[in-house]
Design a protein around this motif. Sequence first.
Motif, PDB file in Angstrom:
ATOM      1  N   HIS A  85       9.034   6.082  13.840  1.00  0.00           N
ATOM      2  CA  HIS A  85       7.661   5.677  13.530  1.00  0.00           C
ATOM      3  C   HIS A  85       7.580   4.486  12.566  1.00  0.00           C
ATOM      4  O   HIS A  85       6.594   4.346  11.846  1.00  0.00           O
ATOM      5  CB  HIS A  85       6.845   6.873  12.998  1.00  0.00           C
ATOM      6  N   HIS A  86       8.632   3.670  12.521  1.00  0.00           N
ATOM      7  CA  HIS A  86       8.573   2.445  11.709  1.00  0.00           C
ATOM      8  C   HIS A  86       8.238   1.259  12.621  1.00  0.00           C
ATOM      9  O   HIS A  86       8.665   1.234  13.772  1.00  0.00           O
ATOM     10  CB  HIS A  86       9.911   2.191  11.010  1.00  0.00           C
ATOM     11  N   LEU A  87       7.538   0.282  12.043  1.00  0.00           N
ATOM     12  CA  LEU A  87       7.151  -0.899  12.835  1.00  0.00           C
ATOM     13  C   LEU A  87       8.369  -1.715  13.258  1.00  0.00           C
ATOM     14  O   LEU A  87       9.397  -1.684  12.596  1.00  0.00           O
ATOM     15  CB  LEU A  87       6.255  -1.809  11.988  1.00  0.00           C
ATOM     16  N   ILE A 134      20.023  -2.126  -7.038  1.00  0.00           N
ATOM     17  CA  ILE A 134      18.836  -1.505  -7.633  1.00  0.00           C
ATOM     18  C   ILE A 134      17.958  -1.051  -6.469  1.00  0.00           C
ATOM     19  O   ILE A 134      17.602  -1.871  -5.608  1.00  0.00           O
ATOM     20  CB  ILE A 134      18.044  -2.517  -8.514  1.00  0.00           C
ATOM     21  N   LYS A 135      17.622   0.221  -6.419  1.00  0.00           N
ATOM     22  CA  LYS A 135      16.729   0.728  -5.355  1.00  0.00           C
ATOM     23  C   LYS A 135      15.300   0.653  -5.870  1.00  0.00           C
ATOM     24  O   LYS A 135      15.016   0.949  -7.033  1.00  0.00           O
ATOM     25  CB  LYS A 135      17.060   2.184  -5.036  1.00  0.00           C
ATOM     26  N   ILE A 136      14.407   0.234  -4.988  1.00  0.00           N
ATOM     27  CA  ILE A 136      13.002   0.091  -5.375  1.00  0.00           C
ATOM     28  C   ILE A 136      12.137   0.890  -4.408  1.00  0.00           C
ATOM     29  O   ILE A 136      12.278   0.773  -3.182  1.00  0.00           O
ATOM     30  CB  ILE A 136      12.583  -1.393  -5.340  1.00  0.00           C
ATOM     31  N   SER A 137      11.270   1.710  -4.970  1.00  0.00           N
ATOM     32  CA  SER A 137      10.276   2.437  -4.166  1.00  0.00           C
ATOM     33  C   SER A 137       8.912   1.858  -4.485  1.00  0.00           C
ATOM     34  O   SER A 137       8.569   1.694  -5.658  1.00  0.00           O
ATOM     35  CB  SER A 137      10.260   3.925  -4.527  1.00  0.00           C
ATOM     36  N   LEU A 138       8.144   1.560  -3.459  1.00  0.00           N
ATOM     37  CA  LEU A 138       6.794   1.021  -3.661  1.00  0.00           C
ATOM     38  C   LEU A 138       5.786   1.949  -2.991  1.00  0.00           C
ATOM     39  O   LEU A 138       6.015   2.408  -1.869  1.00  0.00           O
ATOM     40  CB  LEU A 138       6.694  -0.382  -3.048  1.00  0.00           C
ATOM     41  N   ARG A 139       4.675   2.204  -3.685  1.00  0.00           N
ATOM     42  CA  ARG A 139       3.611   3.028  -3.110  1.00  0.00           C
ATOM     43  C   ARG A 139       2.274   2.364  -3.418  1.00  0.00           C
ATOM     44  O   ARG A 139       2.125   1.672  -4.419  1.00  0.00           O
ATOM     45  CB  ARG A 139       3.604   4.439  -3.730  1.00  0.00           C
ATOM     46  N   SER A 140       1.287   2.602  -2.556  1.00  0.00           N
ATOM     47  CA  SER A 140      -0.039   2.032  -2.819  1.00  0.00           C
ATOM     48  C   SER A 140      -1.116   3.000  -2.382  1.00  0.00           C
ATOM     49  O   SER A 140      -0.858   3.932  -1.627  1.00  0.00           O
ATOM     50  CB  SER A 140      -0.193   0.706  -2.070  1.00  0.00           C
ATOM     51  N   GLY A 159      13.577  -5.036   2.205  1.00  0.00           N
ATOM     52  CA  GLY A 159      13.259  -3.688   2.680  1.00  0.00           C
ATOM     53  C   GLY A 159      12.143  -3.667   3.688  1.00  0.00           C
ATOM     54  O   GLY A 159      11.953  -4.610   4.460  1.00  0.00           O
ATOM     55  N   GLY A 160      11.405  -2.593   3.689  1.00  0.00           N
ATOM     56  CA  GLY A 160      10.305  -2.418   4.636  1.00  0.00           C
ATOM     57  C   GLY A 160       9.752  -1.020   4.500  1.00  0.00           C
ATOM     58  O   GLY A 160       9.940  -0.385   3.464  1.00  0.00           O
ATOM     59  N   GLY A 161       9.092  -0.553   5.538  1.00  0.00           N
ATOM     60  CA  GLY A 161       8.549   0.801   5.513  1.00  0.00           C
ATOM     61  C   GLY A 161       7.173   0.852   6.112  1.00  0.00           C
ATOM     62  O   GLY A 161       6.933   0.279   7.177  1.00  0.00           O
ATOM     63  N   ALA A 182       3.791   3.298   1.757  1.00  0.00           N
ATOM     64  CA  ALA A 182       5.080   3.784   1.225  1.00  0.00           C
ATOM     65  C   ALA A 182       6.199   2.937   1.796  1.00  0.00           C
ATOM     66  O   ALA A 182       6.482   2.984   2.988  1.00  0.00           O
ATOM     67  CB  ALA A 182       5.295   5.249   1.603  1.00  0.00           C
ATOM     68  N   SER A 183       6.785   2.118   0.945  1.00  0.00           N
ATOM     69  CA  SER A 183       7.887   1.260   1.381  1.00  0.00           C
ATOM     70  C   SER A 183       9.001   1.301   0.347  1.00  0.00           C
ATOM     71  O   SER A 183       8.835   1.861  -0.731  1.00  0.00           O
ATOM     72  CB  SER A 183       7.412  -0.185   1.566  1.00  0.00           C
ATOM     73  N   GLY A 184      10.099   0.670   0.699  1.00  0.00           N
ATOM     74  CA  GLY A 184      11.211   0.637  -0.235  1.00  0.00           C
ATOM     75  C   GLY A 184      12.094  -0.560   0.042  1.00  0.00           C
ATOM     76  O   GLY A 184      11.959  -1.222   1.073  1.00  0.00           O
ATOM     77  N   GLY A 185      12.979  -0.837  -0.899  1.00  0.00           N
ATOM     78  CA  GLY A 185      13.892  -1.954  -0.712  1.00  0.00           C
ATOM     79  C   GLY A 185      14.953  -1.932  -1.792  1.00  0.00           C
ATOM     80  O   GLY A 185      15.135  -0.930  -2.480  1.00  0.00           O
ATOM     81  N   LYS A 186      15.658  -3.069  -1.916  1.00  0.00           N
ATOM     82  CA  LYS A 186      16.726  -3.129  -2.908  1.00  0.00           C
ATOM     83  C   LYS A 186      16.852  -4.521  -3.512  1.00  0.00           C
ATOM     84  O   LYS A 186      16.350  -5.496  -2.930  1.00  0.00           O
ATOM     85  CB  LYS A 186      18.068  -2.683  -2.326  1.00  0.00           C
ATOM     86  N   ALA A 187      17.514  -4.596  -4.648  1.00  0.00           N
ATOM     87  CA  ALA A 187      17.786  -5.895  -5.282  1.00  0.00           C
ATOM     88  C   ALA A 187      19.228  -5.869  -5.758  1.00  0.00           C
ATOM     89  O   ALA A 187      19.686  -4.848  -6.286  1.00  0.00           O
ATOM     90  CB  ALA A 187      16.841  -6.117  -6.457  1.00  0.00           C
TER      91      ALA A 187
HETATM   92  P1  5GP Z   1      11.524   5.577  -0.514  1.00  0.00           P
HETATM   93  O1  5GP Z   1      10.721   4.826  -1.517  1.00  0.00           O
HETATM   94  O2  5GP Z   1      11.087   7.019  -0.458  1.00  0.00           O
HETATM   95  O3  5GP Z   1      12.988   5.397  -0.686  1.00  0.00           O
HETATM   96  O4  5GP Z   1      11.193   4.961   0.899  1.00  0.00           O
HETATM   97  C1  5GP Z   1       9.883   4.940   1.409  1.00  0.00           C
HETATM   98  C2  5GP Z   1       9.905   4.330   2.786  1.00  0.00           C
HETATM   99  O5  5GP Z   1      10.281   2.973   2.667  1.00  0.00           O
HETATM  100  C3  5GP Z   1      10.935   4.957   3.714  1.00  0.00           C
HETATM  101  O6  5GP Z   1      10.345   5.942   4.504  1.00  0.00           O
HETATM  102  C4  5GP Z   1      11.384   3.793   4.559  1.00  0.00           C
HETATM  103  O7  5GP Z   1      10.503   3.656   5.636  1.00  0.00           O
HETATM  104  C5  5GP Z   1      11.186   2.591   3.679  1.00  0.00           C
HETATM  105  N1  5GP Z   1      12.416   2.102   3.036  1.00  0.00           N
HETATM  106  C6  5GP Z   1      13.000   2.548   1.905  1.00  0.00           C
HETATM  107  N2  5GP Z   1      14.088   1.844   1.602  1.00  0.00           N
HETATM  108  C7  5GP Z   1      14.209   0.897   2.544  1.00  0.00           C
HETATM  109  C8  5GP Z   1      15.150  -0.167   2.791  1.00  0.00           C
HETATM  110  O8  5GP Z   1      16.103  -0.395   2.049  1.00  0.00           O
HETATM  111  N3  5GP Z   1      14.942  -0.923   3.907  1.00  0.00           N
HETATM  112  C9  5GP Z   1      13.882  -0.709   4.755  1.00  0.00           C
HETATM  113  N4  5GP Z   1      13.752  -1.478   5.823  1.00  0.00           N
HETATM  114  N5  5GP Z   1      12.990   0.267   4.559  1.00  0.00           N
HETATM  115  C10 5GP Z   1      13.133   1.060   3.483  1.00  0.00           C
END
Ligand code: 5GP
Length: 343
Positions: free
Chosen positions: A126-128, A286-292, A308-310, A314-319
Amino acid sequence: MIQKNRFEYEEILPVIRLFEYPKKIIITTHFKPDGDAMGSSLAMYNYLIAKGHDATVITPSDYPEFLFWLPGNDKVIEYPKNKELAAKLFSEADIIICLDFNQPNRTETLEEVITTSKAKKILIDHHLHPASFCDYTFSYPLSCATCELVYQFIVAMDDSNIINKDIANCIYCGIMTDTNSFRFETMTADTHRIIADLMDKGAENYKIHENVFDNFSFDRMKMVGFCMYNKLQMIPQFKTAFISLSKEDLEEFESTTGDTEGIVNIALAIKDVKLAAFFYETPKCIKISLRSKGSFSVKEMAQKYFEGGGHRNASGGKAFTSIEEAINLFVSILPEYRDELLK
Ligand code: 5GP
Ligand code: MN
């Protein structure tokens, strides 16, 4: 009434044929699997075993202890802990089912073995913007959870009678975790009807909530207190709040996989906050969680600045920088989103 199943009969027909005779099947999911990833994988596992297939769940990494109660968990193979057996199973597999990720690099350790495998590959997600690395791609970004799609997949296979208590518990878990307990906008009346059907089939809602949300270590709860009291920062002019945890902080609270999950929601729960972030240090990055909240989308920010993406909320990524640099980058880009944040 339940709306139309997302899996069209014509599209699923080749998959029905593929599953006609017993097959060797690997089910896999993204790195550091969450409730939806493990729920969908084990729902699929229990379903395929009941159908007489030889199925195995192989995860690319470890995952949180609060998911160990999921039925079939004792049979899961974590790739880093059993590389040889996993490689053998991949080489013998007829089918690989990829769940809850859209790009093979989301599996990190398994990317190569998945992309080079000769097995037939099926993606349910269910991801774009799914990458085209599978023979059959079932991508429905409007769905709240991959678990909801696994439910619809089983129904489309004309096997709803196979959904027993174990499968219902797995599917319930993933829908619950990916909708933050049925509260996101992605949670439709139809999904509630699916939940009702799962409860009719034996899903133990009260036990699942307890297993997932009331199952933290004493240290983890102290860490949440530390985050709230010492680490929570507010940038009112951008309706933004964030929390960060360094390697030393995590060590102090003996943090293990899963302990950081949900911490970003503390920042989001503040009145008027539209954007919340959580940064934590891992050995690699560094793991990053983003919420809005509402219409503000964090997906583009995760893609543009944090590899990242999501989803929208609710998205996430890294640095690959220090934690201070990652936070500085985040703060420095906020003016770019000013209009949307203050809307
Ligand atoms: P969380 O913040 O709980 O780690 O991730 C929230 C959502 O962001 C996940 O369900 C996933 O769809 C997306 N996400 C988290 N980390 C990554 C990443 O490193 N790359 C991508 N493409 N999506 C991510
Ligand atoms: Mn998911």
